[in-house]
Design an enzyme around this catalytic site. Structure first.
Site, PDB file in Angstrom:
ATOM      1  N   SER A   1      -6.299  13.022   7.610  1.00  0.00           N
ATOM      2  CA  SER A   1      -6.159  14.488   7.576  1.00  0.00           C
ATOM      3  C   SER A   1      -5.807  14.906   6.156  1.00  0.00           C
ATOM      4  O   SER A   1      -4.811  14.428   5.612  1.00  0.00           O
ATOM      5  CB  SER A   1      -5.028  14.941   8.500  1.00  0.00           C
TER       6      SER A   1
ATOM      7  N   ARG B   1       5.616  15.139   8.706  1.00  0.00           N
ATOM      8  CA  ARG B   1       4.961  14.590   7.500  1.00  0.00           C
ATOM      9  C   ARG B   1       5.843  14.780   6.267  1.00  0.00           C
ATOM     10  O   ARG B   1       5.363  15.141   5.188  1.00  0.00           O
ATOM     11  CB  ARG B   1       3.579  15.235   7.262  1.00  0.00           C
TER      12      ARG B   1
ATOM     13  N   GLU C   1      -1.904  16.957   2.707  1.00  0.00           N
ATOM     14  CA  GLU C   1      -1.046  15.908   3.271  1.00  0.00           C
ATOM     15  C   GLU C   1      -0.947  14.714   2.317  1.00  0.00           C
ATOM     16  O   GLU C   1       0.142  14.200   2.080  1.00  0.00           O
ATOM     17  CB  GLU C   1      -1.600  15.485   4.636  1.00  0.00           C
TER      18      GLU C   1
HETATM   19  C1  LIG Z   1      -8.646   7.223   8.384  1.00  0.00           C
HETATM   20  C2  LIG Z   1      -7.205   7.599   8.178  1.00  0.00           C
HETATM   21  C3  LIG Z   1      -6.466   8.022   9.265  1.00  0.00           C
HETATM   22  C4  LIG Z   1      -5.107   8.369   9.090  1.00  0.00           C
HETATM   23  N1  LIG Z   1      -4.407   8.787  10.190  1.00  0.00           N
HETATM   24  C5  LIG Z   1      -3.095   9.113  10.069  1.00  0.00           C
HETATM   25  C6  LIG Z   1      -2.343   9.528  11.211  1.00  0.00           C
HETATM   26  O1  LIG Z   1      -2.839   9.553  12.332  1.00  0.00           O
HETATM   27  N2  LIG Z   1      -1.042   9.872  11.014  1.00  0.00           N
HETATM   28  C7  LIG Z   1      -0.444   9.809   9.798  1.00  0.00           C
HETATM   29  O2  LIG Z   1       0.744  10.133   9.697  1.00  0.00           O
HETATM   30  N3  LIG Z   1      -1.140   9.420   8.689  1.00  0.00           N
HETATM   31  C8  LIG Z   1      -2.437   9.070   8.799  1.00  0.00           C
HETATM   32  N4  LIG Z   1      -3.153   8.679   7.695  1.00  0.00           N
HETATM   33  C9  LIG Z   1      -2.497   8.659   6.365  1.00  0.00           C
HETATM   34  C10 LIG Z   1      -2.007   7.250   5.965  1.00  0.00           C
HETATM   35  O3  LIG Z   1      -2.589   6.266   6.743  1.00  0.00           O
HETATM   36  C11 LIG Z   1      -0.487   7.106   6.098  1.00  0.00           C
HETATM   37  O4  LIG Z   1       0.160   8.107   5.366  1.00  0.00           O
HETATM   38  C12 LIG Z   1       0.002   5.755   5.613  1.00  0.00           C
HETATM   39  O5  LIG Z   1       1.366   5.608   5.925  1.00  0.00           O
HETATM   40  C13 LIG Z   1      -0.221   5.536   4.111  1.00  0.00           C
HETATM   41  O6  LIG Z   1       0.046   4.161   3.829  1.00  0.00           O
HETATM   42  P1  LIG Z   1      -0.385   3.532   2.450  1.00  0.00           P
HETATM   43  O7  LIG Z   1       0.221   2.187   2.378  1.00  0.00           O
HETATM   44  O8  LIG Z   1      -1.857   3.572   2.311  1.00  0.00           O
HETATM   45  O9  LIG Z   1       0.317   4.534   1.437  1.00  0.00           O
HETATM   46  P2  LIG Z   1      -0.190   4.939  -0.028  1.00  0.00           P
HETATM   47  O10 LIG Z   1      -1.379   5.830   0.103  1.00  0.00           O
HETATM   48  O11 LIG Z   1      -0.313   3.745  -0.870  1.00  0.00           O
HETATM   49  O12 LIG Z   1       1.038   5.812  -0.539  1.00  0.00           O
HETATM   50  C14 LIG Z   1       1.321   7.070   0.042  1.00  0.00           C
HETATM   51  C15 LIG Z   1       2.618   7.614  -0.570  1.00  0.00           C
HETATM   52  O13 LIG Z   1       3.700   6.743  -0.260  1.00  0.00           O
HETATM   53  C16 LIG Z   1       4.282   6.206  -1.447  1.00  0.00           C
HETATM   54  N5  LIG Z   1       4.606   4.812  -1.161  1.00  0.00           N
HETATM   55  C17 LIG Z   1       3.783   3.853  -0.691  1.00  0.00           C
HETATM   56  N6  LIG Z   1       4.457   2.697  -0.512  1.00  0.00           N
HETATM   57  C18 LIG Z   1       5.729   2.942  -0.903  1.00  0.00           C
HETATM   58  C19 LIG Z   1       6.912   2.143  -0.971  1.00  0.00           C
HETATM   59  N7  LIG Z   1       6.943   0.876  -0.578  1.00  0.00           N
HETATM   60  N8  LIG Z   1       8.040   2.729  -1.443  1.00  0.00           N
HETATM   61  C20 LIG Z   1       8.047   4.023  -1.833  1.00  0.00           C
HETATM   62  N9  LIG Z   1       6.971   4.822  -1.791  1.00  0.00           N
HETATM   63  C21 LIG Z   1       5.822   4.285  -1.322  1.00  0.00           C
HETATM   64  C22 LIG Z   1       3.243   6.384  -2.530  1.00  0.00           C
HETATM   65  O14 LIG Z   1       3.827   6.494  -3.813  1.00  0.00           O
HETATM   66  C23 LIG Z   1       2.577   7.686  -2.098  1.00  0.00           C
HETATM   67  O15 LIG Z   1       3.374   8.771  -2.497  1.00  0.00           O
HETATM   68  C24 LIG Z   1      -4.515   8.311   7.814  1.00  0.00           C
HETATM   69  C25 LIG Z   1      -5.282   7.877   6.718  1.00  0.00           C
HETATM   70  C26 LIG Z   1      -6.594   7.524   6.900  1.00  0.00           C
HETATM   71  C27 LIG Z   1      -7.396   7.046   5.720  1.00  0.00           C
END
Ligand SMILES: Cc1cc2nc3c(=O)[nH]c(=O)nc-3n(C[C@H](O)[C@H](O)[C@H](O)COP(=O)(O)OP(=O)(O)OC[C@H]3O[C@@H](n4cnc5c(N)ncnc54)[C@H](O)[C@@H]3O)c2cc1C
Length: 335
Positions: free
Chosen positions: A234, A161, A330
């Protein structure tokens, strides 16, 4: 590039926290990047789908929603295909797209919400597979050097992570990823639960689509759906402890689940620690811990970001006091 009329972020965070930013932009085409970089942006924050953030309050700067779309096979050999995924593409749909193209390697990462561009930020992982297992290249806009760069995955400091993008937060805007996928099924079934689910489905010789189905079934059973119960997955990382700490803990809690990671580093289950402190299913107003998963912080109604954060901090303090283990969130805590 579009400046949106609304400055509200509620629809752009899966914890459904009500918060505003100064200005909200959507980056929809790569050709708009030069114009975006010319703007006088205040503390610009690049977001995907907002499934890994907690907004404790309004964001005091500009937010850019990455909406760059597109997926293509850019090269292939007998054994592999290299696919380029634009940062704003939905991650789960990317897994289904790869399945459709008969490309294997990311089945276990099905149903992780969010965009492809955010996937390297915390090196998403599930069921024994991490993005780093397939990631080849990441194209970024380096805000410090004011230029686009193609980074090799080996230089992205991908860990549990963790990544360069987390360590130097806000320096890089991820534009696209290149994955190396296998043209022959490359299934990873060792993680507990997957084999059992496949057997329960009557599958003895699984194909990649069977693994995707099994992973989706497991996830739907275990994790609350953010559409019904807003959450960020998480909320805490599984903590690492040294051999000395582990010995002390095992003396007191012989049933402590633990997995040796590297020399002198053992991973503990944050969910177990939290459950032992009695937080599973606990609610404080509309902020709560999921009833079926002690790691998931849930907004059951109109909880504010600050209320959710207070509950998370209470959990952190209780685990620290009882086990002398520090839990790290996380999701990104903002502002
Ligand atoms: C129900 C649920 C289950 C999940 N299960 C998992 C799992 O099994 N494993 C896991 O690893 N994660 C899990 N996650 C966490 C999440 O899904 C991941 O971290 C995912 O990659 C976040 O994507 P996002 O587009 O929503 O990112 P955001 O929430 O929009 O951003 C997260 C971070 O990334 C940065 N960011 C986003 N896009 C960019 C970009 N293009 N360039 C630079 N920085 C950027 C943001 O500034 C922020 O710091 C889960 C979340 C939920 C709600």
């Amino acid at each position: 590039m579009q400046e949106l009329a609304s400055k509200q972020l509620r629809e752009h965070n899966s914890l459904a926290v009500v918060a505003n930013c100064q200005r909200l932009f959507a980056l929809e085409q790569i050709n708009d990047l030069p114009a975006l970089t010319q703007l006088k942006l205040e503390q610009p924050l690049m977001l995907g789908a907002g499934t890994n953030i907690l907004l404790r309050a309004d964001y005091p700067g500009d937010v850019i929603l990455n909406r760059l779309q597109g997926r293509q096979i850019i090269d292939a050999t007998d054994k592999h295909a290299f696919v380029r995924i634009q940062a704003g593409a939905d991650w789960h749909k990317t897994v289904l797209w790869a399945l459709d193209k008969e490309l294997s390697g990311i089945e276990n990462l099905a149903l992780i919400p969010g965009t492809a561009g955010a996937a390297p930020v915390q090196n998403i992982g599930a069921y024994g597979v991490n993005l780093s297992d397939s990631l080849e290249l990441v194209e970024v806009w380096d805000r410090q050097r004011k230029q686009a760069l193609m980074l090799k995955a080996a230089n992205c400091k991908l860990g549990y992570r963790d990544s360069l993008f987390k360590q130097q937060i806000d320096r890089y805007w991820i534009l696209n990823l290149t994955l190396k996928l296998s043209r022959k099924p490359k299934l990873r079934l060792n993680y507990s639960g997957i084999k059992q689910q496949l057997l329960a489905n009557g599958i003895e010789n699984p194909r990649p689509e069977d693994v995707v189905t099994a992973v989706c079934q497991l996830r739907k059973r275990k994790l609350p759906d953010p559409a019904k119960h807003p959450n960020a997955g998480s909320f805490f990382k599984n903590p690492m402890v040294t051999d000395t700490q582990l010995k002390r803990l095992l003396n007191q809690y012989p049933d402590l689940p633990h997995w040796p990671e590297t020399e002198n580093q053992t991973k503990l289950a944050a969910a177990w620690l939290i459950e032992r402190c009695g937080f599973k299913g606990k609610r404080v107003g509309a902020a709560g811990i999921a009833t079926n998963h002690a790691l998931v912080l849930v907004n059951y109604g109109q909880a504010t970001g600050s209320e959710l954060w207070q509950l998370a901090a209470t959990v952190q303090a209780a685990v620290l006091q009882r086990f002398e283990v520090k839990l790290e969130p996380e999701p990104r805590i903002l502002p």
